[in-house]
Design a protein around this motif. Structure first.
Motif, PDB file in Angstrom:
ATOM      1  N   VAL A 163      -2.863  -6.741  10.477  1.00  0.00           N
ATOM      2  CA  VAL A 163      -2.098  -7.273   9.344  1.00  0.00           C
ATOM      3  C   VAL A 163      -2.737  -6.796   8.044  1.00  0.00           C
ATOM      4  O   VAL A 163      -3.907  -6.434   7.987  1.00  0.00           O
ATOM      5  CB  VAL A 163      -2.058  -8.815   9.368  1.00  0.00           C
ATOM      6  CG1 VAL A 163      -1.316  -9.328  10.593  1.00  0.00           C
ATOM      7  CG2 VAL A 163      -3.467  -9.401   9.309  1.00  0.00           C
ATOM      8  N   ASN A 164      -1.943  -6.787   6.991  1.00  0.00           N
ATOM      9  CA  ASN A 164      -2.449  -6.446   5.664  1.00  0.00           C
ATOM     10  C   ASN A 164      -3.332  -7.563   5.123  1.00  0.00           C
ATOM     11  O   ASN A 164      -3.145  -8.741   5.454  1.00  0.00           O
ATOM     12  CB  ASN A 164      -1.274  -6.226   4.703  1.00  0.00           C
ATOM     13  CG  ASN A 164      -0.634  -4.871   4.893  1.00  0.00           C
ATOM     14  OD1 ASN A 164      -1.215  -3.857   4.528  1.00  0.00           O
ATOM     15  ND2 ASN A 164       0.572  -4.854   5.470  1.00  0.00           N
ATOM     16  N   GLU A 165      -4.261  -7.171   4.283  1.00  0.00           N
ATOM     17  CA  GLU A 165      -5.178  -8.138   3.683  1.00  0.00           C
ATOM     18  C   GLU A 165      -5.000  -8.127   2.168  1.00  0.00           C
ATOM     19  O   GLU A 165      -5.510  -7.247   1.467  1.00  0.00           O
ATOM     20  CB  GLU A 165      -6.615  -7.815   4.062  1.00  0.00           C
ATOM     21  CG  GLU A 165      -6.843  -7.824   5.568  1.00  0.00           C
ATOM     22  CD  GLU A 165      -8.313  -7.985   5.937  1.00  0.00           C
ATOM     23  OE1 GLU A 165      -9.127  -8.233   5.032  1.00  0.00           O
ATOM     24  OE2 GLU A 165      -8.611  -7.880   7.143  1.00  0.00           O
ATOM     25  N   PRO A 166      -4.269  -9.100   1.625  1.00  0.00           N
ATOM     26  CA  PRO A 166      -4.000  -9.147   0.188  1.00  0.00           C
ATOM     27  C   PRO A 166      -5.258  -9.157  -0.673  1.00  0.00           C
ATOM     28  O   PRO A 166      -5.276  -8.540  -1.744  1.00  0.00           O
ATOM     29  CB  PRO A 166      -3.215 -10.455   0.030  1.00  0.00           C
ATOM     30  CG  PRO A 166      -2.548 -10.651   1.354  1.00  0.00           C
ATOM     31  CD  PRO A 166      -3.549 -10.170   2.358  1.00  0.00           C
ATOM     32  N   LEU A 167      -6.313  -9.819  -0.209  1.00  0.00           N
ATOM     33  CA  LEU A 167      -7.531  -9.885  -1.016  1.00  0.00           C
ATOM     34  C   LEU A 167      -8.183  -8.514  -1.136  1.00  0.00           C
ATOM     35  O   LEU A 167      -8.664  -8.130  -2.216  1.00  0.00           O
ATOM     36  CB  LEU A 167      -8.506 -10.898  -0.420  1.00  0.00           C
ATOM     37  CG  LEU A 167      -9.787 -11.160  -1.232  1.00  0.00           C
ATOM     38  CD1 LEU A 167      -9.457 -11.623  -2.642  1.00  0.00           C
ATOM     39  CD2 LEU A 167     -10.659 -12.210  -0.531  1.00  0.00           C
ATOM     40  N   SER A 168      -8.203  -7.752  -0.067  1.00  0.00           N
ATOM     41  CA  SER A 168      -8.765  -6.401  -0.135  1.00  0.00           C
ATOM     42  C   SER A 168      -7.938  -5.514  -1.058  1.00  0.00           C
ATOM     43  O   SER A 168      -8.477  -4.715  -1.834  1.00  0.00           O
ATOM     44  CB  SER A 168      -8.816  -5.782   1.268  1.00  0.00           C
ATOM     45  OG  SER A 168      -9.701  -6.501   2.105  1.00  0.00           O
ATOM     46  N   CYS A 169      -6.624  -5.659  -0.978  1.00  0.00           N
ATOM     47  CA  CYS A 169      -5.746  -4.893  -1.858  1.00  0.00           C
ATOM     48  C   CYS A 169      -5.981  -5.269  -3.310  1.00  0.00           C
ATOM     49  O   CYS A 169      -6.062  -4.407  -4.195  1.00  0.00           O
ATOM     50  CB  CYS A 169      -4.288  -5.129  -1.473  1.00  0.00           C
ATOM     51  SG  CYS A 169      -3.110  -4.238  -2.505  1.00  0.00           S
ATOM     52  N   LEU A 170      -6.110  -6.563  -3.579  1.00  0.00           N
ATOM     53  CA  LEU A 170      -6.360  -7.020  -4.944  1.00  0.00           C
ATOM     54  C   LEU A 170      -7.675  -6.468  -5.472  1.00  0.00           C
ATOM     55  O   LEU A 170      -7.756  -6.002  -6.625  1.00  0.00           O
ATOM     56  CB  LEU A 170      -6.377  -8.553  -4.976  1.00  0.00           C
ATOM     57  CG  LEU A 170      -6.695  -9.194  -6.325  1.00  0.00           C
ATOM     58  CD1 LEU A 170      -5.624  -8.852  -7.347  1.00  0.00           C
ATOM     59  CD2 LEU A 170      -6.837 -10.708  -6.174  1.00  0.00           C
ATOM     60  N   ALA A 171      -8.714  -6.497  -4.644  1.00  0.00           N
ATOM     61  CA  ALA A 171     -10.010  -5.965  -5.061  1.00  0.00           C
ATOM     62  C   ALA A 171      -9.903  -4.481  -5.388  1.00  0.00           C
ATOM     63  O   ALA A 171     -10.510  -3.988  -6.356  1.00  0.00           O
ATOM     64  CB  ALA A 171     -11.045  -6.193  -3.961  1.00  0.00           C
ATOM     65  N   HIS A 172      -9.114  -3.759  -4.584  1.00  0.00           N
ATOM     66  CA  HIS A 172      -8.922  -2.318  -4.832  1.00  0.00           C
ATOM     67  C   HIS A 172      -8.216  -2.100  -6.170  1.00  0.00           C
ATOM     68  O   HIS A 172      -8.613  -1.229  -6.956  1.00  0.00           O
ATOM     69  CB  HIS A 172      -8.107  -1.707  -3.702  1.00  0.00           C
ATOM     70  CG  HIS A 172      -7.741  -0.273  -3.940  1.00  0.00           C
ATOM     71  ND1 HIS A 172      -8.619   0.767  -3.708  1.00  0.00           N
ATOM     72  CD2 HIS A 172      -6.593   0.297  -4.426  1.00  0.00           C
ATOM     73  CE1 HIS A 172      -8.032   1.916  -4.027  1.00  0.00           C
ATOM     74  NE2 HIS A 172      -6.805   1.657  -4.464  1.00  0.00           N
TER      75      HIS A 172
END
Length: 429
Positions: A243-252
């Protein structure tokens, strides 16, 4: 500006310009400040709104006691703390709507005290220690408001007020100035025709040198939320990697907004920044020399501006703080309390708040548009890499919700004008 005190001076005819009366007036001002500090006028906290109202009424009543020709509470926004209006006339026979005025701005609301256990004294009790006064609002902004109020009252009582002075003291400054614009617009006639706006909300250059501010950076605020289409937190041991990880995307996304040195990476962001003139650079270097000579040993300055890591380039430090744009990430959070504290969950959503400080001659609308476009592009690139050729097959998708708004315009005045020169003489005297 002289600071002096007296109870009902205009109506009683008290000669407050004598040394003894002035000392009495000064004691009265400190007594009033002590009483006002005790009111926990924290804006944005529903449980303390009654305290804000009490603080507003306290100031209105004090204005009346000091001889104001008008003092009232005005508001145009339901639920917002009222604005305290006061006026001291100078014998001008024109209607108030046509009359030139000096407009004094301030606020009676304060920031929350935070963890009161970390305070050496009670935050809502004024305490004197080592020549300083401590208490929530002493410097921001109840103390400066009373200093201006008592000084104007002294001039009015002595018949030396050359122009009508109006006070606009709001109760929502620490909460985004909710309702201020609407209230002033609705009651525009009360403020006359302002020829000068006076406020005291800024800082000193140290602990003994007042600062006359003639410019401030503006700001653009942004809130972004990245969420998964799965809508619920899932267990990392079961779903992790699928699954996608919104927190990792936000950090990026956040990491692509500025480089490690703090330079903003938004394309075109620096295009409008005004070039530093030779006059401006010379003035700043003179200021640095003054601070190093007069304030280097002040405890606060020694811990910050003159600390070992900063003292080598105080000029660069002040230019970064006052003259150049910057970007700050204020906080990040995840979707649920469980995801915030449980190390086995993949959050379903993550959000962050950030702001950009802008300077002359940047356009707020232009910067807001460029910031929005950059965030959207970085997010799109992340998704493309995640789901494109060679990427993983995911069970869900990511969505971006973005709100970018111009918050406050930068402003820059001319310190060589007669008004600023008069203020500089008053500060020196």
């Amino acid at each position: 500006m002289a600071v002096a005190l007296g109870d009902g001076a205009r109506s009683s005819g008290l000669r407050i310009h004598t040394p003894g009366a002035r000392r009495q007036y000064g004691r009265r001002m400190l007594q009033a400040l002590d009483q006002w500090i005790r009111l926990r006028s924290v804006s944005g906290v529903p449980e303390l709104q009654s305290e804000c109202r009490r603080a507003a009424r306290f100031l209105k009543d004090l204005m009346r006691q000091l001889g104001a020709d008008d003092a009232r509470l005005v508001s145009s926004t339901p639920g917002a703390n009222p604005l305290v209006y006061g006026r001291f006339d100078a014998g001008d026979t024109r209607t108030l709507a046509e009359r030139p005025t000096v407009f004094v701005y301030g606020h009676y609301d304060v920031m929350p005290a935070g963890d009161e256990a970390l305070w050496r004294t009670q935050p809502f009790e004024m305490v004197g220690r080592d020549g300083y006064l401590y208490g929530r609002g002493v410097s921001d902004d109840k103390g400066p408001v009373l200093a201006a109020l008592f000084a104007i009252a002294e001039l009015a009582a002595a018949g030396k007020l050359p122009m009508t002075v109006v006070f606009c003291i709001e109760g929502e400054e620490e909460h985004g100035s909710v309702g201020l614009r609407e209230t002033i617009a609705e009651h525009r006639a009360l403020f006359g025709v302002p020829r000068l706006i006076l406020l005291s909300l800024s800082y000193w250059l140290g602990e003994a040198t007042p600062c006359l501010t003639y410019g401030m950076r503006g700001s653009v605020r942004a809130n972004l939320r990245i969420e998964s289409t799965r809508r619920a937190d899932v267990h990392a041991g079961v779903w992790g990697g699928a699954v996608n990880e919104p927190l990792s995307c936000l950090a990026h996304v956040l990491a692509q907004l500025a480089d490690p040195a703090g330079r903003v990476l938004v394309p075109g962001f620096h295009d409008g920044v005004r070039v530093v003139s030779a006059k401006e650079e010379a003035a700043m270097r003179d200021l640095v020399e003054w601070i190093a000579d007069k304030e280097a040993h002040a405890p606060l300055v020694a811990r910050t501006a003159m600390s070992p890591t900063a003292s080598g380039d105080l000029y660069g430090q002040l230019m970064q703080r006052w003259r150049f744009p910057s970007l700050t990430v204020h906080h990040m959070d995840v979707s649920t309390v469980a995801a915030r504290t449980n190390t086995t969950l993949v959050p379903a959503a993550a959000q962050a708040a950030l702001s950009v400080r802008v300077v002359p001659d940047q356009s707020l609308d232009d910067i807001a548009a460029k910031l929005r476009a950059h965030i959207e592009q970085v997010f799109a690139d992340f998704k493309a890499q995640r789901h494109g050729d060679g990427g993983r097959a995911m069970l869900d998708d990511l969505r971006l919700h973005l709100d970018v708004r111009a918050n406050a315009q930068w402003w820059l005045a001319d310190p060589d004008t007669p008004v600023y020169q008069a203020a500089a003489r008053a500060i020196r005297d």
